[in-house]
Design a protein around this motif. Structure first.
Motif, PDB file in Angstrom:
ATOM      1  N   GLY A   1       0.793  -1.219   0.000  1.00 39.25           N
ATOM      2  CA  GLY A   1       0.000   0.000   0.000  1.00 39.25           C
ATOM      3  C   GLY A   1       0.824   1.266   0.000  1.00 39.25           C
ATOM      4  N   VAL A   2       2.002   1.229  -0.620  1.00 41.50           N
ATOM      5  CA  VAL A   2       2.883   2.394  -0.645  1.00 41.50           C
ATOM      6  C   VAL A   2       2.270   3.474  -1.536  1.00 41.50           C
ATOM      7  N   ARG A   3       2.075   4.661  -0.967  1.00 37.01           N
ATOM      8  CA  ARG A   3       1.466   5.771  -1.705  1.00 37.01           C
ATOM      9  C   ARG A   3       2.422   6.946  -1.885  1.00 37.01           C
ATOM     10  N   SER A   4       3.468   6.962  -1.092  1.00 39.10           N
ATOM     11  CA  SER A   4       4.490   7.999  -1.246  1.00 39.10           C
ATOM     12  C   SER A   4       5.821   7.410  -0.806  1.00 39.10           C
ATOM     13  N   ILE A   5       6.882   7.997  -1.296  1.00 36.90           N
ATOM     14  CA  ILE A   5       8.214   7.520  -0.929  1.00 36.90           C
ATOM     15  C   ILE A   5       9.058   8.705  -0.470  1.00 36.90           C
ATOM     16  N   PRO A   6      10.010   8.408   0.402  1.00 40.30           N
ATOM     17  CA  PRO A   6      10.365   7.096   0.935  1.00 40.30           C
ATOM     18  C   PRO A   6       9.341   6.582   1.959  1.00 40.30           C
ATOM     19  N   THR A   7       9.113   5.289   1.925  1.00 39.60           N
ATOM     20  CA  THR A   7       8.321   4.588   2.944  1.00 39.60           C
ATOM     21  C   THR A   7       9.145   3.423   3.458  1.00 39.60           C
ATOM     22  N   CYS A   8       9.214   3.289   4.775  1.00 37.44           N
ATOM     23  CA  CYS A   8       9.958   2.184   5.382  1.00 37.44           C
ATOM     24  C   CYS A   8       9.003   1.321   6.195  1.00 37.44           C
ATOM     25  N   VAL A   9       9.144   0.004   6.036  1.00 37.69           N
ATOM     26  CA  VAL A   9       8.296  -0.961   6.740  1.00 37.69           C
ATOM     27  C   VAL A   9       9.196  -1.970   7.430  1.00 37.69           C
ATOM     28  N   LEU A  10       8.960  -2.186   8.719  1.00 39.99           N
ATOM     29  CA  LEU A  10       9.748  -3.169   9.461  1.00 39.99           C
ATOM     30  C   LEU A  10       9.007  -4.501   9.471  1.00 39.99           C
ATOM     31  N   MET A  11       9.684  -5.548   9.016  1.00 32.79           N
ATOM     32  CA  MET A  11       9.097  -6.887   8.925  1.00 32.79           C
ATOM     33  C   MET A  11       9.675  -7.787  10.005  1.00 32.79           C
ATOM     34  N   VAL A  12       8.791  -8.498  10.697  1.00 36.65           N
ATOM     35  CA  VAL A  12       9.196  -9.481  11.699  1.00 36.65           C
ATOM     36  C   VAL A  12       8.324 -10.712  11.514  1.00 36.65           C
ATOM     37  N   ASN A  13       8.962 -11.868  11.392  1.00 39.18           N
ATOM     38  CA  ASN A  13       8.237 -13.126  11.183  1.00 39.18           C
ATOM     39  C   ASN A  13       7.291 -13.047   9.986  1.00 39.18           C
ATOM     40  N   GLY A  14       7.762 -12.391   8.940  1.00 44.63           N
ATOM     41  CA  GLY A  14       6.997 -12.332   7.705  1.00 44.63           C
ATOM     42  C   GLY A  14       5.855 -11.345   7.694  1.00 44.63           C
ATOM     43  N   GLN A  15       5.715 -10.546   8.773  1.00 45.80           N
ATOM     44  CA  GLN A  15       4.606  -9.607   8.875  1.00 45.80           C
ATOM     45  C   GLN A  15       5.117  -8.190   9.147  1.00 45.80           C
ATOM     46  N   PRO A  16       4.444  -7.157   8.583  1.00 46.44           N
ATOM     47  CA  PRO A  16       4.818  -5.775   8.925  1.00 46.44           C
ATOM     48  C   PRO A  16       4.386  -5.454  10.344  1.00 46.44           C
ATOM     49  N   VAL A  17       5.297  -4.902  11.135  1.00 44.26           N
ATOM     50  CA  VAL A  17       4.974  -4.579  12.530  1.00 44.26           C
ATOM     51  C   VAL A  17       4.996  -3.079  12.807  1.00 44.26           C
ATOM     52  N   ASP A  18       5.666  -2.300  11.971  1.00 46.06           N
ATOM     53  CA  ASP A  18       5.712  -0.849  12.159  1.00 46.06           C
ATOM     54  C   ASP A  18       6.340  -0.239  10.918  1.00 46.06           C
ATOM     55  N   GLY A  19       6.276   1.070  10.825  1.00 49.25           N
ATOM     56  CA  GLY A  19       6.865   1.734   9.680  1.00 49.25           C
ATOM     57  C   GLY A  19       6.791   3.238   9.806  1.00 49.25           C
ATOM     58  N   PHE A  20       7.349   3.927   8.820  1.00 52.31           N
ATOM     59  CA  PHE A  20       7.269   5.389   8.788  1.00 52.31           C
ATOM     60  C   PHE A  20       7.401   5.860   7.344  1.00 52.31           C
ATOM     61  N   MET A  21       6.938   7.084   7.103  1.00 57.77           N
ATOM     62  CA  MET A  21       7.046   7.688   5.773  1.00 57.77           C
ATOM     63  C   MET A  21       7.868   8.957   5.873  1.00 57.77           C
ATOM     64  N   GLY A  22       8.553   9.272   4.802  1.00 55.68           N
ATOM     65  CA  GLY A  22       9.322  10.505   4.754  1.00 55.68           C
ATOM     66  C   GLY A  22      10.764  10.312   5.194  1.00 55.68           C
ATOM     67  N   ALA A  23      11.577  11.305   4.876  1.00 58.11           N
ATOM     68  CA  ALA A  23      13.001  11.260   5.196  1.00 58.11           C
ATOM     69  C   ALA A  23      13.213  11.778   6.616  1.00 58.11           C
TER      70      ALA A  23
END
Length: 297
Positions: free
Chosen positions: A70-92
């Motif tokens: 579901g990335v709508r803008s970049i940069p977007t960072c997503v943290l993956m744990v055990n194959g699932q996204p657990v947190d993230g943030f957008m922007g520099a």
């Protein structure tokens, strides 16, 4: 840092995140903020020395993966744990905020060290080397005192070896919260059983039970004596005799103690192949079913 495409996404992101958190950075060559964030992420990956893996995905080239997230803008960072996204943030984000994000979500160096000690302790136990296992578990508890699972394994091993005084010392830091955490409560019940059975006369208890099958105090004392001797199935058999006659006796002490024995008998968790469920010990499975049958009848 790993460049991710559809070809290696499964292995280098989903599967890799089962053992090490993976920070996925969605970027594009034309994106100005991406150019400022990228070096920050690469610097922190080096500085954090294996606590996470940086995976970079060119969102222009890998639009399907970007769409999955579901990335709508970049940069977007997503943290993956055990194959699932657990947190993230957008922007520099500035380095300080990225560092705070990582520290919030990643295990500390102390936790990682304790986990390594725990793994080595279990390997030592499998090899029959209890001295090394005790040393590793003691160090793991000292390194990460908040890890109740490691403390459970350490205290349990001390009790198995008959070192109840040392077990009580190791248990003391968590005694105040034991009633609220089942596995800790189980250890407390084992230690209580050891104390209660110091002067137990099994012959006298057997005689009392023969004279009155509803002498639940005698049955419970006998179960505690069996627990002290680590005769687990015999102890549960005695507790079942109480439960079959009075499920609620003495604030459900028989049921609670029975569950404690099951917790104590449970073998340490070991790594299994992804997607597989470790087999349950057949004795434990049998006694779980017996408890359910009696309690639900």
């Amino acid at each position: 840092m790993i460049d991710i495409t559809a070809a290696n996404f499964e292995i280098d992101v989903l599967q890799a995140s089962a053992t090490t958190p993976v920070l996925v950075d969605f970027w594009a060559p034309w994106c100005g903020p991406c150019k400022s964030l990228g070096p920050v992420l690469e610097k922190l990956e080096t500085e954090y020395a294996g606590r996470f893996i940086l995976a970079k995905i060119n969102s222009d080239d890998e639009q399907q993966i970007a769409g999955m997230f579901g990335v709508r803008s970049i940069p977007t960072c997503v943290l993956m744990v055990n194959g699932q996204p657990v947190d993230g943030f957008m922007g520099a984000l500035p380095e300080g905020q990225v560092r705070a994000f990582l520290d919030k979500n990643l295990p500390s160096p102390e936790q990682l060290e304790a986990e390594q000690e725990e793994d080595e302790a279990q390997q030592a136990l499998e090899a029959g080397d209890t001295d090394t296992a005790l040393e590793k578990l003691q160090h793991a508890v000292a390194t990460d005192p908040a890890n109740d699972d490691t403390r459970f394994d350490y205290v349990k091993l001390l009790l198995q070896l008959g070192r109840s005084d040392d077990a009580k010392v190791a248990f003391a830091p968590v005694i105040a919260k034991a009633a609220a955490i089942r596995r800790l409560d189980s250890l407390q019940r084992w230690m209580d059983a050891i104390d209660a059975s110091e002067n137990a006369d099994l012959g006298a208890l057997d005689a009392a039970i023969t004279a009155n099958k509803r002498d639940f105090a005698a049955r419970f004392a006998r179960a505690q004596a069996l627990m002290a001797q680590q005769q687990w199935t015999d102890a549960m058999d005695e507790l079942l005799e109480i439960l079959m006659r009075d499920k609620n006796w003495n604030d459900e002490q028989a049921r609670k103690t029975y569950i404690a024995v099951l917790d104590i008998m449970e073998p340490p968790k070991v790594a299994v192949a992804e997607g597989q469920i470790p087999p349950e010990d057949p004795v434990i499975a049998t006694y779980r079913r017996r408890l359910s049958s009696v309690v639900l009848s």
